[in-house]
Design a protein around this motif. Structure first.
Motif, PDB file in Angstrom:
ATOM      1  N   PRO A 121      36.496  43.065  39.478  1.00 34.14           N
ATOM      2  CA  PRO A 121      35.482  43.883  40.152  1.00 34.14           C
ATOM      3  C   PRO A 121      36.042  45.201  40.692  1.00 34.14           C
ATOM      4  CG  PRO A 121      35.353  41.605  40.884  1.00 34.14           C
ATOM      5  CD  PRO A 121      36.632  41.734  40.112  1.00 34.14           C
ATOM      6  N   MET A 122      37.362  45.258  40.882  1.00 34.32           N
ATOM      7  CA  MET A 122      37.998  46.471  41.395  1.00 34.32           C
ATOM      8  C   MET A 122      38.292  47.478  40.293  1.00 34.32           C
ATOM      9  SD  MET A 122      40.604  44.283  43.824  1.00 34.32           S
ATOM     10  CE  MET A 122      41.395  45.668  44.640  1.00 34.32           C
ATOM     11  N   PHE A 123      38.167  47.051  39.057  1.00 35.01           N
ATOM     12  CA  PHE A 123      38.357  47.933  37.903  1.00 35.01           C
ATOM     13  C   PHE A 123      37.020  48.624  37.622  1.00 35.01           C
ATOM     14  CE2 PHE A 123      38.565  48.046  33.038  1.00 35.01           C
ATOM     15  CZ  PHE A 123      39.167  49.293  33.027  1.00 35.01           C
ATOM     16  N   THR A 124      36.776  49.723  38.321  1.00 38.09           N
ATOM     17  CA  THR A 124      35.446  50.325  38.349  1.00 38.09           C
ATOM     18  C   THR A 124      35.189  51.344  37.249  1.00 38.09           C
ATOM     19  OG1 THR A 124      36.273  51.963  39.923  1.00 38.09           O
ATOM     20  CG2 THR A 124      35.222  49.972  40.831  1.00 38.09           C
ATOM     21  N   ALA A 125      36.222  52.106  36.865  1.00 35.92           N
ATOM     22  CA  ALA A 125      36.109  53.082  35.761  1.00 35.92           C
ATOM     23  C   ALA A 125      34.974  54.086  35.970  1.00 35.92           C
ATOM     24  CB  ALA A 125      35.927  52.353  34.435  1.00 35.92           C
TER      25      ALA A 125
END
Length: 519
Positions: A121-125
């Motif tokens: 969830p922290m890999f937002t891109a």
């Protein structure tokens, strides 16, 4: 319109094989809810048939340069290496993963409570822009590009029905692969997707390796998430029996081939742990898809994991010491070490990068250059600066690179050649103007001569080894400096071309390039 290269005479055989292929995929259908497309079987899954495909299309020989990127949930912690997902589970590894578990627990908590999947969830891109990235890659001089579709970590960078742990379903909640490949094709570029997931399957239990190698990316531990039987997490961590994992591995590759039609699929090391029949089925699917679409496709892998006559050999972070008789590839990083974005990342200077690329191109090689976006989708300025420098050089001197072929020899010089970490020679050799490399135009009427550095203003340069493969010396028409097309004063005596160096104000600090036009 797509065309089929199966004759009417072969139709009954094709139908039989088609039926057989469906049977082969029954287990994959049940396991993954995925049914691959069935293409007319121009190639059958055996080495003899697959070898008829050939190893490299001419367009790849012309392209010379591609760009890809390591980007995923491992970009969130951005600590030391893209192998963070592995090393966070191993206490005090005696290699480049040292300190990872300690860093993880200090910053995110115990691994029993905060697993790798919690990074997703922290890999937002949020700053990812497929059009801007495609423009960037093209302006840097790349003729093909694409993503690491799935790394060892088990996260898919496409809209996957096979793997629920994917970029469209969570994290970015976007089809990164689909968006980017569409943008690249809009610009007339070829596409590549790379796969590193053959190492993801846990081929060991309770810490006991299978055979001589510990063939598991994630350490199996009954107290950690890596042993989860949750239907979603077991796919991320590769926690499944080998037979099931092999079907899963194959389905992931086939899904990308079917949904996105990449011109190239590329495989990292450890492809050899996948059983031979699965590798054959993978290649047949890719080749038959290409035939069905009237698309010239290629398959790239490392070591001896596939036969040479149907794949392109890739050498990681290195090059060939000599010139082979067939096209090959090297994947190299823009950074000094590592592949994904990490804290305090260091980068290679442009001159070192380009000179080593010229060496590759002179030896029938193709360069696949890796960049490292941040987790939010920003490509750091230091990387943008180097891509801009590479693009400026390629724009000025690309005529001596794109579409060229090898000269009789690759070159000569005085550079100290070091062994590479993955075979061949290192990708960071320090060259100078005393090192000479060659390419030839496709029609053989122009020899491009590269001095891998800037010669002294007004110095006389002696260029040797211009003879053809039969030892016949060329009849030279003119010699020019490629930077501005100006004519050079030259003499050709005793098989040596003598030419004056361009003025320092006109010379290029990365490499000086002469064009020798033949009669």
């Amino acid at each position: 319109m797509n065309r089929t290269r199966v004759s009417a005479f072969a139709a009954p055989v094709a139908a039989l094989l088609f039926s057989g292929m469906i049977c082969l995929h029954t287990h994959a259908d049940e396991t993954n809810g995925f049914r691959p497309n069935q293409y007319p079987p121009v190639y059958t899954p055996d080495w003899e048939s697959l070898s008829k495909h050939g190893s490299a299309p001419e367009w790849l020989n012309d392209a010379k340069l591609g760009i890809y990127f390591h980007w995923g949930p491992y970009s969130v912690p951005a600590y030391r290496t893209e192998w963070y997902p592995r090393w966070m589970h191993i206490a005090k590894p005696a290699n480049w993963g040292a300190g990872t578990m300690e860093y993880h627990e200090e910053n995110y908590g115990p691994i029993e409570e905060f697993g790798y999947h919690h990074f997703i969830p922290m890999f937002t891109a949020e700053h990812f822009d497929a059009d801007k990235w495609a423009d960037l890659f093209q302006s840097a001089g790349a003729r093909f590009a694409g993503p690491v579709a799935q790394h060892h970590d088990g996260f898919s960078m496409w809209d996957s029905n096979v793997n629920p742990n994917n970029a469209a379903a969570e994290g970015p909640k976007r089809d990164i692969t689909g968006e980017l490949l569409a943008a690249l094709r809009d610009r007339g570029m070829k596409t590549i997707t790379t796969f590193h997931h053959s190492f993801t399957g846990q081929r060991q239990r309770d810490g006991q390796p299978k055979g001589e190698r510990a063939l598991s990316y994630y350490r199996y531990d009954k107290d950690l998430f890596t042993s989860s039987e949750d239907p979603k997490l077991r796919k991320l961590y590769g926690n499944m029996p080998e037979e099931e994992f092999n079907e899963y591995w194959l389905s992931l590759v086939q899904e990308v081939v079917d949904k996105y039609s990449p011109d190239m699929i590329w495989f990292d090391s450890w492809l050899d742990v996948i059983p031979e029949d699965y590798r054959q089925r993978m290649a047949a699917h890719h080749f038959n898809a290409g035939e069905h679409r009237d698309q010239e496709v290629a398959l790239i892998c490392k070591q001896q994991d596939m036969p040479d006559d149907l794949r392109v050999l890739d050498i990681e972070q290195g090059g060939m010491k000599d010139m082979p008789d067939r096209l090959w590839m090297t994947d190299v990083t823009l950074s000094s070490s590592g592949w994904c974005y990490v804290q305090n990342q260091k980068y290679k200077p442009v001159d070192l990068l380009v000179r080593n690329m010229i060496d590759v191109w002179s030896k029938r090689g193709v360069v696949l250059l890796n960049i490292s976006p941040r987790a939010d989708g920003v490509i750091p300025d230091e990387q943008l600066d180097r891509l801009e420098g590479l693009g400026a050089w390629m724009k000025k001197y690309g005529e001596a690179i794109y579409g060229t072929r090898a000269h009789t020899i690759f070159g000569y010089g005085e550079a100290a050649i070091r062994d590479g970490s993955h075979g061949g020679q290192a990708a960071t050799i320090k060259y100078s103007e005393k090192d000479v490399r060659f390419t030839r135009s496709a029609d053989g009427m122009t020899i491009n001569v590269f001095l891998l550095g800037q010669p002294k203003d007004g110095s006389q340069i002696a260029i040797k080894h211009l003879a053809n493969s039969e030892g016949v010396q060329p009849v030279i028409d003119e010699v020019s400096y490629l930077g501005d097309g100006s004519q050079c004063d030259w003499t050709f005596e005793n098989d040596v071309l003598s030419v004056a160096a361009p003025p320092a104000t006109d010379a290029n600090e990365i490499a000086t390039v002469f064009q020798v036009k033949l009669q």
